[in-house]
Design an enzyme around this catalytic site. Structure first.
Site, PDB file in Angstrom:
ATOM      1  CB  SER A 207      -0.930   0.000   1.217  1.00  0.00           C
ATOM      2  OG  SER A 207      -0.241  -0.333   2.404  1.00  0.00           O
ATOM      3  CB  THR A 208       4.368   2.051  -0.474  1.00  0.00           C
ATOM      4  OG1 THR A 208       4.701   1.185  -1.565  1.00  0.00           O
ATOM      5  CG2 THR A 208       4.711   1.367   0.840  1.00  0.00           C
TER       6      THR A 208
ATOM      7  N   GLY B  10      -0.173   3.653  -5.622  1.00  0.00           N
ATOM      8  CA  GLY B  10      -1.250   3.163  -6.460  1.00  0.00           C
ATOM      9  C   GLY B  10      -2.555   2.921  -5.737  1.00  0.00           C
ATOM     10  CB  ILE B  11      -5.165   0.307  -6.296  1.00  0.00           C
ATOM     11  CG1 ILE B  11      -5.549   0.676  -7.736  1.00  0.00           C
ATOM     12  CG2 ILE B  11      -6.384  -0.217  -5.547  1.00  0.00           C
ATOM     13  CD1 ILE B  11      -5.998  -0.502  -8.585  1.00  0.00           C
ATOM     14  N   GLY B  12      -3.365   0.574  -3.674  1.00  0.00           N
ATOM     15  CA  GLY B  12      -3.181   0.260  -2.260  1.00  0.00           C
ATOM     16  C   GLY B  12      -3.071   1.497  -1.391  1.00  0.00           C
TER      17      GLY B  12
ATOM     18  CB  SER C 169      -7.651  -7.930 -12.105  1.00  0.00           C
ATOM     19  OG  SER C 169      -7.606  -7.449 -13.440  1.00  0.00           O
TER      20      SER C 169
ATOM     21  CE1 TYR D  89      -2.345  -9.148 -12.283  1.00  0.00           C
ATOM     22  CE2 TYR D  89      -3.870  -9.077 -14.135  1.00  0.00           C
ATOM     23  CZ  TYR D  89      -3.449  -8.603 -12.896  1.00  0.00           C
ATOM     24  OH  TYR D  89      -4.151  -7.587 -12.292  1.00  0.00           O
TER      25      TYR D  89
END
Length: 264
Positions: free
Chosen positions: A15-16, A18-20, A141, A154
């Site tokens: 979570s550093t 982007g979405i996180g 996703s 993926y």
């Protein structure tokens, strides 16, 4: 609707940025004590500084740990033994022709995208059930449903997350613990921006313009006709983590801009 997560502890893996990071920001804004995670101490410190600047007084801390390994997960849970909210956001992606994908790559994607969430859920879900309240969210996703031909490895991991989340939701039957998946579509994260920077510079256009063209060319079924912002994805996740979402469990919730051509 006012979402109040005061008194709850939320852990968001990877979570550093982007979405996180957007999810962590949203949970902290709602009052949750929020734990940021990244692989390096430097990235965690940098993100904590940004979050504290955006939300002065927020109760946030960070734990550096590589969640693609069992040892990394063990390090994290030792530092943070309990959580009321777990968002399994850790994941990697990258296109590669199927015939060139090695066993090592398959294993690396599986350990990072699937086993990180399995290990964290195995630890934290037990406590949620004992306390009779909790939220587990897997960030999957639209590629879980539309398996990309150039990223089969993926897509497999994203589909696996749906199966795990559905099964875990059944473990919480009759309790106030919910488990769900959230399925983003094309999203303007830092990674996507980096991917598009070259084309934007070469064509002398803004990244946002290039991103819209990318969605329309490569995700032609999109109804939104543009990438979502990380905040738009985070908004759904924060809701799913809230008391207001108490009747939503075992679900695969799409925030894909309508890319998946389905009415359910």
């Amino acid at each position: 609707m006012h979402i109040d997560l005061t008194g709850k502890t939320a852990l968001v893996s990877a979570s550093t940025a982007g979405i996180g990071f957007a999810i962590a920001t949203g949970l902290a804004r709602a009052g949750a004590r929020t734990i940021i995670n990244g692989r390096s101490e430097a990235s965690v410190v940098k993100s904590l500084d940004a979050l504290r600047e955006a939300l002065p007084g927020a109760d946030v801390r960070g734990i550096a740990a590589d969640l693609s390994t069992a040892a990394g997960v063990a390090k994290l849970v030792e530092a943070m033994p309990e959580a009321d909210i777990l968002v399994n956001n850790a994941g990697i992606y990258g296109p590669e022709p199927f015939f060139d994908v090695t066993d090592e790559t398959w294993e690396r994607f599986f350990q990072t995208n699937v086993m990180s969430g399995v290990r964290l859920s195995r630890h934290y879900l037990r406590g949620m059930l004992a306390r009779n309240w909790g939220r587990v969210v897997f960030i999957s996703s639209e590629s879980a449903l539309n398996i990309p031909g150039d990223m089969i490895h993926y897509g497999m991991t994203k589909t696996a997350q749906l199966a795990i989340a559905r099964g875990l939701a059944k473990l919480g039957a009759g309790t106030q613990v919910t488990v769900n998946s959230v399925l983003p579509g094309p999203t303007m994260s830092e990674g996507v921006k980096r991917m598009l920077e070259g084309a934007a510079e070469k064509e002398g256009r803004e990244i946002d313009e290039v991103a819209v063209d990318f969605v329309r060319e490569h995700r032609g079924s999109s109804i939104l006709r543009r990438p979502a912002s990380v905040e738009e994805v985070a908004n759904l996740v924060v809701y799913v983590c809230s008391p207001q979402a108490s009747a939503t469990t075992g679900a695969a919730l799409r925030v894909d801009g309508g890319v998946v051509d389905s009415i359910v």
